[in-house]
Design an enzyme around this catalytic site. Structure first.
Site, PDB file in Angstrom:
ATOM      1  CD  GLU A  41      24.435  43.672  34.351  1.00 31.57           C
ATOM      2  OE1 GLU A  41      25.273  43.494  33.463  1.00 31.57           O
ATOM      3  OE2 GLU A  41      24.662  43.444  35.543  1.00 31.57           O
ATOM      4  CE1 TYR A 124      26.748  38.874  32.877  1.00 34.78           C
ATOM      5  CE2 TYR A 124      26.104  40.889  31.720  1.00 34.78           C
ATOM      6  CZ  TYR A 124      26.564  40.259  32.865  1.00 34.78           C
ATOM      7  OH  TYR A 124      26.808  40.983  33.994  1.00 34.78           O
ATOM      8  CG  ASP A 142      31.127  39.567  34.214  1.00 36.58           C
ATOM      9  OD1 ASP A 142      31.649  38.586  34.803  1.00 36.58           O
ATOM     10  OD2 ASP A 142      31.204  40.729  34.648  1.00 36.58           O
ATOM     11  CB  CYS A 194      40.363  36.599  40.906  1.00 33.21           C
ATOM     12  SG  CYS A 194      41.030  35.254  39.909  1.00 33.21           S
ATOM     13  CB  CYS A 201      47.097  33.769  44.862  1.00 29.06           C
ATOM     14  SG  CYS A 201      46.736  33.820  43.088  1.00 29.06           S
ATOM     15  CB  CYS A 204      42.638  34.359  47.078  1.00 33.60           C
ATOM     16  SG  CYS A 204      41.193  33.720  46.222  1.00 33.60           S
ATOM     17  CB  CYS A 210      42.411  28.436  43.369  1.00 34.37           C
ATOM     18  SG  CYS A 210      42.785  29.170  41.769  1.00 34.37           S
TER      19      CYS A 210
HETATM   20  S1  SF4 Z   1      43.784  31.778  44.292  1.00 34.21           S
HETATM   21 FE1  SF4 Z   1      42.760  31.422  42.331  1.00 34.21          FE
HETATM   22  S2  SF4 Z   1      40.790  32.458  42.551  1.00 34.21           S
HETATM   23 FE2  SF4 Z   1      42.130  33.255  44.154  1.00 34.21          FE
HETATM   24  S3  SF4 Z   1      43.061  35.097  43.288  1.00 34.21           S
HETATM   25 FE3  SF4 Z   1      44.451  33.381  42.893  1.00 34.21          FE
HETATM   26  S4  SF4 Z   1      43.873  32.673  40.863  1.00 34.21           S
HETATM   27 FE4  SF4 Z   1      42.167  33.928  41.591  1.00 34.21          FE
END
Ligand code: SF4
Length: 348
Positions: A41, A124, A142, A194, A201, A204, A210
């Site tokens: 880290e 963190y 982070d 992401c 997306c 995802c 989202c």
């Molecule tokens: S749907 Fe949302 S969380 Fe998934 S990659 Fe796209 S922006 Fe990122």
């Protein structure tokens, strides 16, 4: 505060299939040694994983346990750190190792409050060690996790002001199971799916909930405060070599840029180094010699400024105490000085 449901299970499923194998990583219910989590880290602050891996392997080979690191000479630790940058991290690393050995019998404190009392460990890093090495449900946010949460929840406050809000969201979605895997899974997911530009997306596992995806512009998050322009500085480094091929080198002051690192004398680029006037370039040379300018200068970007460093070279025998003349080992030099040495060497 109510929050949209966050499908932690989908993140765990993704992690089980696509998560990275890293030398410091263990999978739940195994917990990684705190020494390894802490070392990785600290190294990863401001540095990418691919750069850190060889340093991590080298450190753990030289100093397999934290008390081995504590017993090492500071010069050896600084030399092994050379090239990773932000050298205050290496000094704090060595100090923290000494404290863990002397005051905690070689075992890290196992909670955030205890970890934060060690040098170089901020909120963190303390949260990450508590979660990853000790399985605690601590806050670990982070820049990667910030991006995912800012998008998922469309947090409109700009960073860095949004940090507290994002931390609050993290605490809300933190599942009871696999506390060491959750932040690591989110970080890997942010890196692979992401991403800052062109997030994936379409495939995802969070797409259903989202809000940034629904809004159609996921890249617009996280919102960032406008960047200040980076000022430019100019300086000069003096590289004298003797007839045995050694160079005149100094240890930089403990506090300040490249603190404690071996370096060529220099001027003009930090408040403590003396002025640099390109019209009178050798005014702050470490001693009188037949200085001449190398043809090229060195460019280097620091977080808060960019530097153009001229390089002066000379052939000289006999200045200063004998220990200031050393064979140059580029791997032990900070990156800026490595670049200076490459320019100087082209002149000889
Ligand atoms: S749907 Fe949302 S969380 Fe998934 S990659 Fe796209 S922006 Fe990122």
């Amino acid at each position: 505060m109510t929050s949209p449901t966050f499908p932690a299970t989908a993140i765990f499923d993704w992690y089980d299939r696509h998560g990275r194998s890293l030398p410091w990583r263990h999978r739940w219910p195994d917990l990684a040694p705190a020494y390894h989590v802490w070392l990785s880290e600290i190294m990863l602050q401001q540095t990418v994983v691919a750069t850190v891996i060889p340093y991590f392997l080298d450190f753990t080979r030289r100093w397999p346990e934290i008390c081995d690191l504590a017993a090492a000479g500071q010069d050896d630790v600084m030399a092994a750190w050379a090239g990773l940058g932000y050298y205050a991290r290496a000094r704090n690393l060595h100090r923290a190792a000494g404290i863990v050995c002397a005051e905690h019998q070689g075992s890290f404190p196992d909670d955030v409050a205890g970890l934060r009392r060690l040098p170089g460990i901020g909120p963190y890093t303390a949260g990450a060690i508590a979660a990853i090495a000790f399985g605690r449900r601590s806050t670990v946010v982070d820049g990667n996790i910030e991006r995912v949460l800012a998008r998922y929840f469309v947090i409109t406050t700009p960073l860095p002001a949004a940090k507290a809000e994002i931390g609050g969201r993290y605490d809300e979605i933190l599942p009871p199971e696999r506390p060491s895997d959750f932040p690591q899974a989110l970080m890997d997911f942010a890196n692979a799916v992401c991403t800052p530009r062109n997030p994936g997306c379409e495939a995802c596992p969070l797409a259903g909930g989202c809000a940034a995806r629904r809004a159609g512009t996921p890249e617009a998050w996280p919102v960032k405060a406008p960047k200040k322009t980076r000022p430019e500085r100019r300086g000069i480094a003096f590289v004298a070599t003797d007839s045995q091929g050694r160079a005149f080198m100094v240890s930089r002051p403990e506090r300040g840029m490249l603190g404690g690192m071996l370096a060529f004398p220099s001027a003009g680029w930090t408040p403590d180094d003396g002025a640099y006037d390109p019209e009178n370039p050798f005014a702050n040379a470490p001693f009188e010699a037949d200085w001449r300018m190398a043809g090229d200068s060195v460019s280097h970007i620091f977080t808060h400024f960019s530097l153009s460093m001229d390089v002066a070279v000379a052939r000289y025998d006999g200045a200063g105490p004998p220990e200031t003349w050393q064979k140059v080992r580029p791997a032990s030099l900070p990156t800026l000085m490595r670049k200076v040495w490459m320019v100087a060497r082209r002149q000889s």
